[in-house]
Design an enzyme around this catalytic site. Sequence first.
Site, PDB file in Angstrom:
ATOM      1  CB  ALA A   1      -0.871  -0.003   1.248  1.00  0.00           C
TER       2      ALA A   1
ATOM      3  N   GLY B   1       0.864  -4.975   0.832  1.00  0.00           N
ATOM      4  CA  GLY B   1      -0.250  -5.113  -0.104  1.00  0.00           C
ATOM      5  C   GLY B   1       0.151  -5.788  -1.412  1.00  0.00           C
TER       6      GLY B   1
ATOM      7  CD  GLU C   1      -1.900  -7.629   2.730  1.00  0.00           C
ATOM      8  OE1 GLU C   1      -1.604  -6.474   2.342  1.00  0.00           O
ATOM      9  OE2 GLU C   1      -2.463  -7.849   3.814  1.00  0.00           O
TER      10      GLU C   1
ATOM     11  CD  GLU D   1       1.875  -5.236   5.746  1.00  0.00           C
ATOM     12  OE1 GLU D   1       2.751  -6.114   5.926  1.00  0.00           O
ATOM     13  OE2 GLU D   1       1.097  -5.239   4.780  1.00  0.00           O
TER      14      GLU D   1
END
Length: 274
Positions: free
Chosen positions: A80, A125, A128, A148
């Site tokens: 992200a 992300g 993911e 993270e």
Amino acid sequence: MIWGYPVHINSMRTKGSSMAIELTRLGECAVITIQRKEALNALNYGMLRSINQMLDDVQASDARCLIFYGAGGKAFCAGADISELLDRTVPEEYAGTRLGQSVFSRIESFMLPSIAVVDGYALGGGCELALACTFRLGTANARFGLPEVKLGLVPGYGGTQRLPRLIGVGAALEMLMTGRFVAAEEALRIGLLHKLIDADDPLQHAVAFARTFNHHSLLTLRLVRDAALRGTAVPLHEGLSIEADLSTVSMRSEDGQEGIQAFLAKRTPQFRDR
Ligand code: CAA
């Protein structure tokens, strides 16, 4: 069908003046390429929405497989966009997380099988996104991680749920709690990667990999994938019930009947994806 359209999104809050997600066609595969080299292909919310729109276009096309690729040779996607995560209210952060989860869940259960082609970092992300794809192919340069925890954050686009289901709770907790990066050879060994591919032309290798299954009925591929994925979330007796339902649907489908008839007549089946 050829799309070949780049979607450019400008964002005041993101480093770099422009960024792009591109949808193109390579053989029977639709290819969504993340092109934001200056931020290692980090995904902001606008880019997530673009991917969602592109899924509509892919769904309306005759493509038989969906490939995700990160351009630039250094990253599939570094996660992200961290610069977007500052100074937002709790409802805004929650909505952002739900947006990423919903786009990635749509990819996981999409009508077409998907392949993440990982050349470089697949972090946060980005990891993911790869986890939501049906298959993960990687070059020797591939690096997976959910870092993270190093930012004081919990992954939000499915990592805490899909990683343990894929590689087991023990191995997943070690990755989640240390934030360490897993290199290609290890990723292959623990089942995070399906296959190592040459870095010379990764997309062509992915298209060749797609040819190992994309002549099968898309309906059957979707049913068998649903059975396996839905089964991981329920007790065995419920999973067997899901399997009985989907197996019965497949046997009564046009393609199921065609496959049986073709076998008995010793000919190649002509599937019509229904
Ligand atoms: N968001 C925004 N920008 C990012 C980014 C990200 N996730 N990752 C890298 N960048 C930017 C850097 O800020 C840098 O920009 P500038 O040149 O303008 O300074 C540029 O990309 C190049 O990065 P580095 O200079 O850091 O490159 P490096 O080779 O030294 O390190 C790296 C590479 C190890 C991948 C490092 O960039 C890194 O650790 N990135 C962050 C990875 C991360 O923590 N991802 C998780 C994000 S949070 C998340 O994804 C939550 C979720 O679950 C949804």
